[in-house]
Design an enzyme around this catalytic site. Sequence first.
Site, PDB file in Angstrom:
ATOM      1  N   ARG A 125       0.877  -1.286   0.033  1.00 37.42           N
ATOM      2  CA  ARG A 125       0.224   0.168  -0.078  1.00 37.42           C
ATOM      3  C   ARG A 125       0.827   1.333  -0.064  1.00 37.42           C
ATOM      4  NH1 ARG A 125      -3.192  -2.925   3.340  1.00 37.42           N
ATOM      5  NH2 ARG A 125      -4.954  -3.949   2.424  1.00 37.42           N
ATOM      6  N   LYS A 147       3.372  11.653 -10.853  1.00 38.17           N
ATOM      7  CA  LYS A 147       2.415  10.813 -11.705  1.00 38.17           C
ATOM      8  C   LYS A 147       3.261   9.520 -11.836  1.00 38.17           C
ATOM      9  CE  LYS A 147      -0.453  13.726 -14.799  1.00 38.17           C
ATOM     10  NZ  LYS A 147      -0.432  14.292 -15.946  1.00 38.17           N
ATOM     11  N   GLU A 189      10.353  19.362 -23.988  1.00 39.01           N
ATOM     12  CA  GLU A 189       9.646  19.710 -22.869  1.00 39.01           C
ATOM     13  C   GLU A 189       9.928  21.071 -22.316  1.00 39.01           C
ATOM     14  OE1 GLU A 189       6.840  18.188 -22.291  1.00 39.01           O
ATOM     15  OE2 GLU A 189       7.046  16.348 -23.274  1.00 39.01           O
ATOM     16  N   GLU A 241      -4.290  17.675 -11.573  1.00 38.12           N
ATOM     17  CA  GLU A 241      -4.836  17.920 -12.871  1.00 38.12           C
ATOM     18  C   GLU A 241      -5.990  18.770 -12.696  1.00 38.12           C
ATOM     19  OE1 GLU A 241      -3.553  16.341 -16.690  1.00 38.12           O
ATOM     20  OE2 GLU A 241      -3.769  14.925 -14.971  1.00 38.12           O
ATOM     21  N   ASN A 249      -0.281  20.680 -21.111  1.00 37.28           N
ATOM     22  CA  ASN A 249      -0.576  19.901 -22.126  1.00 37.28           C
ATOM     23  C   ASN A 249      -0.373  20.579 -23.462  1.00 37.28           C
ATOM     24  OD1 ASN A 249      -1.393  17.461 -21.200  1.00 37.28           O
ATOM     25  ND2 ASN A 249      -3.315  18.047 -20.513  1.00 37.28           N
ATOM     26  N   HIS A 252       0.360  18.952 -26.900  1.00 33.83           N
ATOM     27  CA  HIS A 252       0.013  17.618 -26.681  1.00 33.83           C
ATOM     28  C   HIS A 252      -1.128  16.915 -27.267  1.00 33.83           C
ATOM     29  CE1 HIS A 252       3.725  17.971 -23.918  1.00 33.83           C
ATOM     30  NE2 HIS A 252       3.612  16.617 -23.607  1.00 33.83           N
ATOM     31  N   HIS A 268       8.014  10.750 -28.470  1.00 34.52           N
ATOM     32  CA  HIS A 268       6.974  11.670 -27.832  1.00 34.52           C
ATOM     33  C   HIS A 268       7.748  13.244 -27.912  1.00 34.52           C
ATOM     34  CE1 HIS A 268       4.255  13.248 -24.971  1.00 34.52           C
ATOM     35  NE2 HIS A 268       5.128  13.949 -24.302  1.00 34.52           N
TER      36      HIS A 268
HETATM   37  N1  LIG Z   1       5.272  10.771 -14.926  1.00 37.78           N
HETATM   38  C1  LIG Z   1       5.281  11.609 -15.688  1.00 37.78           C
HETATM   39  O1  LIG Z   1       4.687  12.856 -15.281  1.00 37.78           O
HETATM   40  C2  LIG Z   1       6.015  11.694 -17.062  1.00 37.78           C
HETATM   41  C3  LIG Z   1       6.009  12.869 -17.883  1.00 37.78           C
HETATM   42  C4  LIG Z   1       6.732  12.625 -19.165  1.00 37.78           C
HETATM   43  C5  LIG Z   1       7.135  11.276 -19.550  1.00 37.78           C
HETATM   44  N2  LIG Z   1       6.857  10.455 -18.787  1.00 37.78           N
HETATM   45  C6  LIG Z   1       7.092   9.158 -19.353  1.00 37.78           C
HETATM   46  O2  LIG Z   1       8.501   9.006 -19.349  1.00 37.78           O
HETATM   47  C7  LIG Z   1       8.983   8.060 -20.399  1.00 37.78           C
HETATM   48  C8  LIG Z   1      10.068   8.662 -21.306  1.00 37.78           C
HETATM   49  O3  LIG Z   1      10.954   8.965 -20.492  1.00 37.78           O
HETATM   50  P1  LIG Z   1      12.663   8.966 -21.209  1.00 37.78           P
HETATM   51  O4  LIG Z   1      12.625   9.570 -22.550  1.00 37.78           O
HETATM   52  O5  LIG Z   1      13.620   9.352 -20.215  1.00 37.78           O
HETATM   53  O6  LIG Z   1      12.551   7.217 -21.510  1.00 37.78           O
HETATM   54  P2  LIG Z   1      13.723   6.191 -20.969  1.00 37.78           P
HETATM   55  O7  LIG Z   1      13.445   6.068 -19.493  1.00 37.78           O
HETATM   56  O8  LIG Z   1      13.407   4.867 -21.682  1.00 37.78           O
HETATM   57  O9  LIG Z   1      15.104   6.651 -21.495  1.00 37.78           O
HETATM   58  C9  LIG Z   1      15.442   6.554 -22.786  1.00 37.78           C
HETATM   59  C10 LIG Z   1      16.498   6.102 -23.022  1.00 37.78           C
HETATM   60  O10 LIG Z   1      17.586   6.550 -22.380  1.00 37.78           O
HETATM   61  C11 LIG Z   1      18.513   5.573 -21.598  1.00 37.78           C
HETATM   62  N3  LIG Z   1      18.935   6.517 -20.623  1.00 37.78           N
HETATM   63  C12 LIG Z   1      18.352   7.051 -19.460  1.00 37.78           C
HETATM   64  N4  LIG Z   1      19.426   7.809 -18.987  1.00 37.78           N
HETATM   65  C13 LIG Z   1      20.516   7.706 -19.398  1.00 37.78           C
HETATM   66  C14 LIG Z   1      21.721   8.065 -19.291  1.00 37.78           C
HETATM   67  N5  LIG Z   1      21.996   9.011 -18.305  1.00 37.78           N
HETATM   68  N6  LIG Z   1      23.015   7.774 -20.017  1.00 37.78           N
HETATM   69  C15 LIG Z   1      22.561   6.915 -21.068  1.00 37.78           C
HETATM   70  N7  LIG Z   1      21.441   6.402 -21.157  1.00 37.78           N
HETATM   71  C16 LIG Z   1      20.434   6.706 -20.388  1.00 37.78           C
HETATM   72  C17 LIG Z   1      17.300   4.729 -21.244  1.00 37.78           C
HETATM   73  O11 LIG Z   1      18.134   3.413 -20.992  1.00 37.78           O
HETATM   74  C18 LIG Z   1      16.525   4.351 -22.414  1.00 37.78           C
HETATM   75  O12 LIG Z   1      17.211   3.677 -23.170  1.00 37.78           O
HETATM   76  C19 LIG Z   1       7.656   7.586 -20.921  1.00 37.78           C
HETATM   77  O13 LIG Z   1       7.379   6.426 -20.592  1.00 37.78           O
HETATM   78  C20 LIG Z   1       6.523   8.853 -20.831  1.00 37.78           C
HETATM   79  O14 LIG Z   1       5.282   8.265 -20.457  1.00 37.78           O
HETATM   80  C21 LIG Z   1       6.041  10.436 -17.685  1.00 37.78           C
HETATM   81 ZN   LIG Z   2       5.370  15.524 -22.890  1.00 43.27          ZN
END
Ligand SMILES: NC(=O)c1ccc[n+]([C@@H]2O[C@H](COP(=O)([O-])OP(=O)(O)OC[C@H]3O[C@@H](n4cnc5c(N)ncnc54)[C@H](O)[C@@H]3O)[C@@H](O)[C@H]2O)c1
Ligand SMILES: [Zn+2]
Length: 376
Positions: A125, A147, A189, A241, A249, A252, A268
């Site tokens: 939990r 989130k 972003e 939200e 957004n 988006h 994205h």
């Molecule tokens: N929770 C939220 O509010 C929120 C907001 C925006 C995005 N997201 C989520 O975030 C995700 C996208 O995040 P992302 O772009 O970081 O993707 P990711 O976590 O897949 O990272 C992208 C790639 O970079 C690599 N990587 C990360 N840090 C590294 C580093 N320091 N050195 C080398 N490689 C590295 C990872 O292993 C991966 O292969 C999506 O799932 C999206 O839905 C969530």
């Molecule tokens: Zn975004």
Amino acid sequence: VKAPRRILVRTQDGESYPVVVGRGLIHALPGLLEEHAPAHRYALVGDRRVMELHGGAIRGRLSEMGLQVDAFDFPAGEEHKTLEQWSRLIHALLDAGFGRDACVLALGGGVSGDLAGFVAATYMRGLPVVQLPTSLVAMVDSSVGGKTGVDVPQGKNLVGAFHAPRLVVADPELTGTLPRAERSQGLAEAVKHGAILDSGYLADIESDAAHLLAGDPEPTVRMVARSVEIKAGVVSRDEREGGVREILNFGHTLGHGLEAASDYGLPHGSAVAMGMVLEARLGEELGVTREGTARRLASALQAVELPVEPPAQLDIGRILDHLKVDKKAREGRPRFVLLAETGRVDPPGGGTTSWSRPVSLDRVRNLLSTPWSAAI
Ligand SMILES: NC(=O)c1ccc[n+]([C@@H]2O[C@H](COP(=O)([O-])OP(=O)(O)OC[C@H]3O[C@@H](n4cnc5c(N)ncnc54)[C@H](O)[C@@H]3O)[C@@H](O)[C@H]2O)c1
Ligand SMILES: [Zn+2]
């Protein structure tokens, strides 16, 4: 070494957590944990790639300081942000005997933050979680706001929970290993943050673009800190939200449509970059957004090596189909956050209950079928 920047984020239940941003901060992690997230045991959770690059050093540092840490990993990539990996991690923590006195350390990009955060939100939990973002996307966006969640075959992020971290530690030196194209994704972003709330910041990103893409630490620290301030400010005003958080957004509504129409082949950040330019054009056409805004955004986005026009082969019908079913659409009319000008969004009614406005599909179809070059 400069003092780290410390930004407080307020949560719905009146509490708050700090986001600390600074070079080399990861070395100060043991002290930060003792102060903000004391626990008997820590579960360091991250994707395999990040764990291989940075997990060992972090775990070593924590152990050296007498903290008990176990490491758990999962395969890298969005396709592993699943209920299967969530379940596997939960069982691994149970098998390792983790109890309620533990704390999860989410190390990695947004995938690690969302998945490990969701493990923390649901394990017994709820365990406290500390976000240790390693990608620019995670530093400027996903680690702040609480989130968490996973994807399911029916769609992205459809299962999840709000679970505010106890602490976020953003050390831009960890991004030294991040590929250049991943930096651009995070900068999408950051451009958005400038576009909605700070035109001076937008200008800074554009003029620092080469250094940001090269991963120079000083401009990266400044950029991350400013983006966190902006996102934290918005989230603090509205942790759950509904209200002002909606302005995040911007870009988006169409961004998600482009992603869907590309079967998620478009990253994205790239989709949001094109979405922002399209939504700025839409705002200009509607007389809501000051003329020239789309141009200005496009120039900043191109500087950070992001696309500004959708690929011609994308099917407009599919984009529109997605807009109709978007969870924010009402009566088939998608809703858009439209800028007043760069750095400013005004709520349409003058009130503050909704920051977006509905636009007819016909108008959006017209926008998508007019190539921009032809529009000027
Ligand atoms: N929770 C939220 O509010 C929120 C907001 C925006 C995005 N997201 C989520 O975030 C995700 C996208 O995040 P992302 O772009 O970081 O993707 P990711 O976590 O897949 O990272 C992208 C790639 O970079 C690599 N990587 C990360 N840090 C590294 C580093 N320091 N050195 C080398 N490689 C590295 C990872 O292993 C991966 O292969 C999506 O799932 C999206 O839905 C969530
Ligand atoms: Zn975004």
